[in-house]
Enzyme design. Structure first.
Site, PDB file in Angstrom:
ATOM      1  N   GLY A   4       0.553  -1.442   0.056  1.00  0.00           N
ATOM      2  CA  GLY A   4      -0.065   0.314   0.089  1.00  0.00           C
ATOM      3  C   GLY A   4       0.781   1.086   0.336  1.00  0.00           C
ATOM      4  O   GLY A   4       1.957   1.531  -1.025  1.00  0.00           O
ATOM      5  N   GLU A   5       0.503   1.891   0.909  1.00  0.00           N
ATOM      6  CA  GLU A   5       1.188   3.604   1.218  1.00  0.00           C
ATOM      7  C   GLU A   5       2.001   3.071   2.344  1.00  0.00           C
ATOM      8  O   GLU A   5       1.265   3.490   3.473  1.00  0.00           O
ATOM      9  CB  GLU A   5       0.631   4.625   0.731  1.00  0.00           C
ATOM     10  CG  GLU A   5       1.122   5.445   0.242  1.00  0.00           C
ATOM     11  CD  GLU A   5       1.957   5.564  -0.466  1.00  0.00           C
ATOM     12  OE1 GLU A   5       2.043   4.904  -1.451  1.00  0.00           O
ATOM     13  OE2 GLU A   5       3.379   6.321  -0.601  1.00  0.00           O
ATOM     14  N   SER A   6       3.092   3.457   2.889  1.00  0.00           N
ATOM     15  CA  SER A   6       3.995   2.785   4.080  1.00  0.00           C
ATOM     16  C   SER A   6       4.050   4.362   4.387  1.00  0.00           C
ATOM     17  O   SER A   6       3.241   4.227   5.802  1.00  0.00           O
ATOM     18  CB  SER A   6       5.825   3.136   3.897  1.00  0.00           C
ATOM     19  OG  SER A   6       6.217   3.809   3.235  1.00  0.00           O
ATOM     20  N   HIS A  22       5.156  -8.781  -4.117  1.00  0.00           N
ATOM     21  CA  HIS A  22       3.488  -8.800  -4.039  1.00  0.00           C
ATOM     22  C   HIS A  22       3.478 -10.623  -4.675  1.00  0.00           C
ATOM     23  O   HIS A  22       2.525 -10.674  -4.920  1.00  0.00           O
ATOM     24  CB  HIS A  22       2.684  -8.078  -5.092  1.00  0.00           C
ATOM     25  CG  HIS A  22       1.987  -6.379  -4.056  1.00  0.00           C
ATOM     26  ND1 HIS A  22       1.231  -6.083  -3.194  1.00  0.00           N
ATOM     27  CD2 HIS A  22       3.288  -5.282  -4.291  1.00  0.00           C
ATOM     28  CE1 HIS A  22       2.004  -5.144  -3.150  1.00  0.00           C
ATOM     29  NE2 HIS A  22       2.885  -4.395  -4.128  1.00  0.00           N
ATOM     30  N   GLU A  68       0.501 -12.230  -3.315  1.00  0.00           N
ATOM     31  CA  GLU A  68      -0.818 -12.265  -2.405  1.00  0.00           C
ATOM     32  C   GLU A  68      -1.359 -11.857  -4.449  1.00  0.00           C
ATOM     33  O   GLU A  68      -2.761 -12.379  -4.407  1.00  0.00           O
ATOM     34  CB  GLU A  68      -0.982 -10.986  -1.726  1.00  0.00           C
ATOM     35  CG  GLU A  68      -1.461 -10.141  -1.974  1.00  0.00           C
ATOM     36  CD  GLU A  68       0.124  -9.463  -2.005  1.00  0.00           C
ATOM     37  OE1 GLU A  68       0.751  -9.903  -1.862  1.00  0.00           O
ATOM     38  OE2 GLU A  68       0.158  -8.523  -2.232  1.00  0.00           O
ATOM     39  N   ILE A 125       5.014  -3.164  -7.189  1.00  0.00           N
ATOM     40  CA  ILE A 125       4.431  -2.472  -8.048  1.00  0.00           C
ATOM     41  C   ILE A 125       5.078  -0.788  -7.042  1.00  0.00           C
ATOM     42  O   ILE A 125       5.060  -1.085  -4.876  1.00  0.00           O
ATOM     43  CB  ILE A 125       3.026  -2.349  -7.345  1.00  0.00           C
ATOM     44  CG1 ILE A 125       1.956  -3.679  -8.381  1.00  0.00           C
ATOM     45  CG2 ILE A 125       1.687  -1.204  -7.440  1.00  0.00           C
ATOM     46  CD1 ILE A 125       0.550  -3.939  -7.412  1.00  0.00           C
ATOM     47  N   ARG A 126       5.568  -0.009  -8.081  1.00  0.00           N
ATOM     48  CA  ARG A 126       5.755   1.791  -7.209  1.00  0.00           C
ATOM     49  C   ARG A 126       7.110   0.364  -6.076  1.00  0.00           C
ATOM     50  O   ARG A 126       7.168   1.207  -4.478  1.00  0.00           O
ATOM     51  CB  ARG A 126       5.325   2.279  -6.668  1.00  0.00           C
ATOM     52  CG  ARG A 126       4.227   2.736  -7.898  1.00  0.00           C
ATOM     53  CD  ARG A 126       3.727   3.782  -7.776  1.00  0.00           C
ATOM     54  NE  ARG A 126       3.144   3.840  -6.134  1.00  0.00           N
ATOM     55  CZ  ARG A 126       1.099   2.597  -6.642  1.00  0.00           C
ATOM     56  NH1 ARG A 126       1.553   2.681  -7.711  1.00  0.00           N
ATOM     57  NH2 ARG A 126       1.346   2.498  -5.443  1.00  0.00           N
ATOM     58  N   ARG A 166      12.771   3.188  -0.703  1.00  0.00           N
ATOM     59  CA  ARG A 166      11.643   3.510  -1.046  1.00  0.00           C
ATOM     60  C   ARG A 166      11.679   4.030  -2.109  1.00  0.00           C
ATOM     61  O   ARG A 166      12.490   4.705  -3.056  1.00  0.00           O
ATOM     62  CB  ARG A 166      10.894   4.515  -0.323  1.00  0.00           C
ATOM     63  CG  ARG A 166      10.044   4.107   0.666  1.00  0.00           C
ATOM     64  CD  ARG A 166       9.006   5.249   1.379  1.00  0.00           C
ATOM     65  NE  ARG A 166       8.189   5.484   0.890  1.00  0.00           N
ATOM     66  CZ  ARG A 166       7.050   5.986   0.370  1.00  0.00           C
ATOM     67  NH1 ARG A 166       7.921   7.062   1.080  1.00  0.00           N
ATOM     68  NH2 ARG A 166       6.177   6.053  -0.437  1.00  0.00           N
ATOM     69  N   CYS A 190       6.375  -5.626   0.093  1.00  0.00           N
ATOM     70  CA  CYS A 190       6.186  -3.872  -0.392  1.00  0.00           C
ATOM     71  C   CYS A 190       6.430  -2.869   0.902  1.00  0.00           C
ATOM     72  O   CYS A 190       7.029  -2.321   1.504  1.00  0.00           O
ATOM     73  CB  CYS A 190       5.165  -3.682  -0.895  1.00  0.00           C
ATOM     74  SG  CYS A 190       5.520  -2.500  -2.779  1.00  0.00           S
TER      75      CYS A 190
HETATM   76  N1  GLN Z   1       5.351   2.795  -3.351  1.00  0.00           N
HETATM   77  C1  GLN Z   1       4.985   2.449  -1.399  1.00  0.00           C
HETATM   78  C2  GLN Z   1       5.162   3.067  -0.442  1.00  0.00           C
HETATM   79  O1  GLN Z   1       6.211   3.370  -0.876  1.00  0.00           O
HETATM   80  C3  GLN Z   1       5.276   1.357  -1.576  1.00  0.00           C
HETATM   81  C4  GLN Z   1       4.566   0.179  -2.616  1.00  0.00           C
HETATM   82  C5  GLN Z   1       3.411  -0.740  -2.883  1.00  0.00           C
HETATM   83  O2  GLN Z   1       3.370  -1.077  -1.164  1.00  0.00           O
HETATM   84  N2  GLN Z   1       3.376  -1.552  -3.378  1.00  0.00           N
HETATM   85  O3  GLN Z   1       4.997   2.732   0.541  1.00  0.00           O
END
Ligand code: GLN
Length: 199
Positions: free
Chosen positions: A55-57, A179, A181, A143-144, A116, A87
């Protein structure tokens, strides 16, 4: 005569934000019970293992602090609760992070330094297949994603992609930049459930 059914592993899944449902679906298919962790009362349920999803840390760290979940989860992870972190979850576990100006603390229980958004923010998403120690080739969806720039000598490096560390194990903690999952391959989740059974 009584039959003795095997106890189902009870897995807590941090469900503040991000890709948590997919972990739950996979773990349930493997026979685990999952409960979502959104508030302090959710920590009263029995927990054999914990999933920290992607997600977004920065958002996840802020919510952990704001919702009063941080201290108790930190205490349990430091005390040996098995964790599968993917992630953003890996960023939450990492002791150090570059390109991370987040003012809220992560758990910092995993002695690695992550970068990151290491592959770029928008175009850094890709799928590849690489060997993971003990399991063989595994499909990996990034993913990112972060990658691990540096790991302490006692961290077990499970996989590297293009010379960057993307999967590690450190005692009871599994940290993945990708990921698992989101694919069909359930072997990493199976390995995690085995860890929770030993606990
Ligand atoms: N770019 C997100 C972060 O820095 C991590 C991306 C992800 O969990 N798929 O938190």
């Amino acid at each position: 005569m009584s039959t003795c059914a095997a106890k189902k592993p009870q897995i807590g899944v941090l469900a503040l934000q991000g890709a948590f449902i997919e972990h739950e679906d996979m773990l349930k298919r493997l026979g685990a019970d999952c409960h979502e962790i959104r508030e302090r009362a959710d920590l009263d349920a029995p927990m054999d293992g914990l999933v920290l999803p992607g997600g977004e840390s920065t958002t996840q760290k802020k919510l952990l602090a704001d919702l009063g979940l941080y201290d108790e989860l930190h205490r349990r992870i430091a005390a040996g609760l098995p964790v599968l972190a993917t992630c953003a979850g890996l960023i939450l576990l990492a002791k150090d992070a570059t390109q991370d100006a987040c003012p809220y603390p992560g758990f910092a229980t995993l002695p690695v330094r992550v970068r990151r958004n290491a592959y770029g923010r928008q175009l850094g998403s890709f799928v590849t297949t690489h060997a993971l120690k003990g399991l063989g080739p595994i499909p990996m969806t990034f993913i990112r994603a972060p990658y691990i720039e540096k790991a302490a000598p006692d961290v077990d490096v499970l996989a590297t992609v293009d010379d960057h560390i993307v999967a590690v194990k450190y005692h009871h903690q599994i940290g993945l930049a990708f990921h698992p999952e989101l694919g069909k391959d359930t072997r990493i989740h199976e390995a995690f459930l085995k860890m929770t059974a030993k606990n």
